[in-house]
Design a protein around this motif. Structure first.
Motif, PDB file in Angstrom:
ATOM      1  N   GLY A 184       0.811  -1.208   0.000  1.00  0.00           N
ATOM      2  CA  GLY A 184       0.000   0.000   0.000  1.00  0.00           C
ATOM      3  C   GLY A 184       0.844   1.258   0.000  1.00  0.00           C
ATOM      4  O   GLY A 184       2.058   1.221   0.207  1.00  0.00           O
ATOM      5  N   PRO A 185       0.193   2.390  -0.240  1.00  0.00           N
ATOM      6  CA  PRO A 185       0.934   3.645  -0.405  1.00  0.00           C
ATOM      7  C   PRO A 185       1.640   4.132   0.860  1.00  0.00           C
ATOM      8  O   PRO A 185       2.736   4.668   0.789  1.00  0.00           O
ATOM      9  N   GLY A 186       1.047   3.941   2.026  1.00  0.00           N
ATOM     10  CA  GLY A 186       1.704   4.357   3.268  1.00  0.00           C
ATOM     11  C   GLY A 186       2.985   3.576   3.491  1.00  0.00           C
ATOM     12  O   GLY A 186       4.028   4.145   3.841  1.00  0.00           O
ATOM     13  N   ALA A 187       2.919   2.282   3.267  1.00  0.00           N
ATOM     14  CA  ALA A 187       4.100   1.432   3.410  1.00  0.00           C
ATOM     15  C   ALA A 187       5.155   1.788   2.371  1.00  0.00           C
ATOM     16  O   ALA A 187       6.359   1.767   2.660  1.00  0.00           O
ATOM     17  N   LEU A 205      -1.148  15.731  -2.266  1.00  0.00           N
ATOM     18  CA  LEU A 205      -0.531  14.928  -1.213  1.00  0.00           C
ATOM     19  C   LEU A 205       0.867  14.475  -1.624  1.00  0.00           C
ATOM     20  O   LEU A 205       1.792  14.473  -0.798  1.00  0.00           O
ATOM     21  N   ALA A 206       1.049  14.119  -2.868  1.00  0.00           N
ATOM     22  CA  ALA A 206       2.380  13.714  -3.354  1.00  0.00           C
ATOM     23  C   ALA A 206       3.374  14.871  -3.223  1.00  0.00           C
ATOM     24  O   ALA A 206       4.540  14.662  -2.866  1.00  0.00           O
ATOM     25  N   THR A 207       2.908  16.085  -3.480  1.00  0.00           N
ATOM     26  CA  THR A 207       3.773  17.260  -3.327  1.00  0.00           C
ATOM     27  C   THR A 207       4.168  17.442  -1.865  1.00  0.00           C
ATOM     28  O   THR A 207       5.332  17.736  -1.563  1.00  0.00           O
ATOM     29  N   VAL A 208       3.233  17.224  -0.965  1.00  0.00           N
ATOM     30  CA  VAL A 208       3.539  17.303   0.468  1.00  0.00           C
ATOM     31  C   VAL A 208       4.537  16.220   0.865  1.00  0.00           C
ATOM     32  O   VAL A 208       5.485  16.478   1.618  1.00  0.00           O
ATOM     33  N   VAL A 209       4.366  15.025   0.354  1.00  0.00           N
ATOM     34  CA  VAL A 209       5.276  13.922   0.668  1.00  0.00           C
ATOM     35  C   VAL A 209       6.696  14.264   0.237  1.00  0.00           C
ATOM     36  O   VAL A 209       7.643  14.165   1.031  1.00  0.00           O
ATOM     37  N   VAL A 210       6.864  14.679  -1.008  1.00  0.00           N
ATOM     38  CA  VAL A 210       8.202  14.993  -1.516  1.00  0.00           C
ATOM     39  C   VAL A 210       8.794  16.182  -0.767  1.00  0.00           C
ATOM     40  O   VAL A 210       9.975  16.166  -0.389  1.00  0.00           O
ATOM     41  N   ALA A 267       3.632   8.527   6.377  1.00  0.00           N
ATOM     42  CA  ALA A 267       2.967   7.247   6.097  1.00  0.00           C
ATOM     43  C   ALA A 267       1.569   7.233   6.714  1.00  0.00           C
ATOM     44  O   ALA A 267       0.601   6.783   6.078  1.00  0.00           O
ATOM     45  N   GLU A 268       1.454   7.733   7.937  1.00  0.00           N
ATOM     46  CA  GLU A 268       0.149   7.797   8.600  1.00  0.00           C
ATOM     47  C   GLU A 268      -0.813   8.722   7.848  1.00  0.00           C
ATOM     48  O   GLU A 268      -1.978   8.378   7.634  1.00  0.00           O
ATOM     49  N   LEU A 269      -0.323   9.877   7.428  1.00  0.00           N
ATOM     50  CA  LEU A 269      -1.150  10.817   6.668  1.00  0.00           C
ATOM     51  C   LEU A 269      -1.636  10.190   5.367  1.00  0.00           C
ATOM     52  O   LEU A 269      -2.819  10.281   5.009  1.00  0.00           O
ATOM     53  N   VAL A 270      -0.739   9.545   4.665  1.00  0.00           N
ATOM     54  CA  VAL A 270      -1.094   8.893   3.400  1.00  0.00           C
ATOM     55  C   VAL A 270      -2.160   7.831   3.638  1.00  0.00           C
ATOM     56  O   VAL A 270      -3.158   7.764   2.907  1.00  0.00           O
ATOM     57  N   GLU A 271      -1.964   7.010   4.649  1.00  0.00           N
ATOM     58  CA  GLU A 271      -2.950   5.955   4.941  1.00  0.00           C
ATOM     59  C   GLU A 271      -4.310   6.554   5.301  1.00  0.00           C
ATOM     60  O   GLU A 271      -5.351   6.072   4.848  1.00  0.00           O
ATOM     61  N   GLN A 272      -4.307   7.617   6.119  1.00  0.00           N
ATOM     62  CA  GLN A 272      -5.575   8.270   6.483  1.00  0.00           C
ATOM     63  C   GLN A 272      -6.293   8.799   5.252  1.00  0.00           C
ATOM     64  O   GLN A 272      -7.505   8.604   5.096  1.00  0.00           O
ATOM     65  N   ARG A 273      -5.564   9.478   4.388  1.00  0.00           N
ATOM     66  CA  ARG A 273      -6.187  10.054   3.180  1.00  0.00           C
ATOM     67  C   ARG A 273      -6.709   8.951   2.265  1.00  0.00           C
ATOM     68  O   ARG A 273      -7.785   9.100   1.679  1.00  0.00           O
ATOM     69  N   CYS A 274      -5.964   7.870   2.132  1.00  0.00           N
ATOM     70  CA  CYS A 274      -6.418   6.788   1.258  1.00  0.00           C
ATOM     71  C   CYS A 274      -7.637   6.079   1.842  1.00  0.00           C
ATOM     72  O   CYS A 274      -8.580   5.741   1.101  1.00  0.00           O
ATOM     73  N   ARG A 275      -7.652   5.887   3.163  1.00  0.00           N
ATOM     74  CA  ARG A 275      -8.829   5.275   3.803  1.00  0.00           C
ATOM     75  C   ARG A 275     -10.051   6.175   3.636  1.00  0.00           C
ATOM     76  O   ARG A 275     -11.154   5.692   3.355  1.00  0.00           O
ATOM     77  N   ALA A 276      -9.864   7.478   3.806  1.00  0.00           N
ATOM     78  CA  ALA A 276     -10.981   8.424   3.668  1.00  0.00           C
ATOM     79  C   ALA A 276     -11.510   8.413   2.233  1.00  0.00           C
ATOM     80  O   ALA A 276     -12.730   8.452   2.020  1.00  0.00           O
ATOM     81  N   ALA A 277     -10.611   8.325   1.272  1.00  0.00           N
ATOM     82  CA  ALA A 277     -11.055   8.277  -0.138  1.00  0.00           C
ATOM     83  C   ALA A 277     -11.816   6.990  -0.419  1.00  0.00           C
ATOM     84  O   ALA A 277     -12.829   7.004  -1.119  1.00  0.00           O
ATOM     85  N   GLU A 278     -11.326   5.899   0.148  1.00  0.00           N
ATOM     86  CA  GLU A 278     -11.988   4.606  -0.039  1.00  0.00           C
ATOM     87  C   GLU A 278     -13.365   4.610   0.602  1.00  0.00           C
ATOM     88  O   GLU A 278     -14.344   4.118   0.004  1.00  0.00           O
ATOM     89  N   ALA A 279     -13.489   5.210   1.777  1.00  0.00           N
ATOM     90  CA  ALA A 279     -14.774   5.277   2.480  1.00  0.00           C
ATOM     91  C   ALA A 279     -15.758   6.178   1.747  1.00  0.00           C
ATOM     92  O   ALA A 279     -16.972   5.964   1.800  1.00  0.00           O
TER      93      ALA A 279
END
Length: 184
Positions: A65-68, A138-143, A170-182
């Motif tokens: 997954g993206p967070g990992a 989010l990718a811009t924030v990550v980089v 990683a936590e932020l990415v996982e939260q955003r991806c879970r929220a998008a999935e929900a």
């Protein structure tokens, strides 16, 4: 040139140092880079972009997954910084800071390099359910966070900034991806 930029900066890296470091004849540098140091700098930035893009791709393929994937990429960078005794930094950020206002060609090479890291990160995030704009943001924030953490790690001679970035991003990415999935 890439290694020397990482340790000495762009301004602190002369062509003679590159020639000596590469054990290359002076004529071959000018043959391959007729525009001198600027052309060599662009090539170094492009090589750095390729290497980090490969790191992102490998992290995405090997992780769950993206967070990992983000965590794996930051952990790999942490190892590079620590193993280099905090002397190795991101050559793209160094060139951007030193030459971005002086050379449009180098500035553009750096912008392209950063985009080469943001785009695959955004694609990974989009494949996890984020819409394209949110994924790019989010990718811009990550980089950006990774770049800042590398600088702080070098300044403090500690991996703690990178380790913190890995955890929080990683936590932020996982939260955003879970929220998008929900939200689907």
């Amino acid at each position: 040139m890439l290694e020397l930029i990482q340790t000495s900066g762009y301004s602190g890296t002369g062509l003679n140092a590159v020639i000596e470091h590469a054990s290359a004849p002076k004529g071959s540098i000018y043959f391959h880079f007729p525009d001198g140091k600027e052309g060599l700098g662009v090539a170094a930035v492009e090589l750095a972009a390729e290497r980090f893009a490969e790191l992102i791709t490998q992290a995405a393929a090997a992780s769950g997954g993206p967070g990992a994937a983000v965590r794996t990429a930051i952990e790999a960078l942490t190892a590079i910084v620590a193993e280099g005794d905090f002397r190795l930094g991101c050559p793209v950020s160094v060139v951007t800071l030193e030459m971005g206002a002086e050379s449009e060609r180098l500035r553009q090479a750096c912008a392209t390099a950063f985009d080469a890291w943001i785009a695959p990160t955004a694609a990974l995030l989009a494949s996890s359910g984020l819409d394209a704009d949110a994924a790019r943001s989010l990718a811009t924030v990550v980089v950006s966070t990774i770049e800042g953490a590398v600088i702080l790690s070098r300044a403090t001679r500690s991996t703690q900034p990178l380790e913190s970035a890995a955890e929080v991003v990683a936590e932020l990415v996982e939260q955003r991806c879970r929220a998008a999935e929900a939200g689907r």
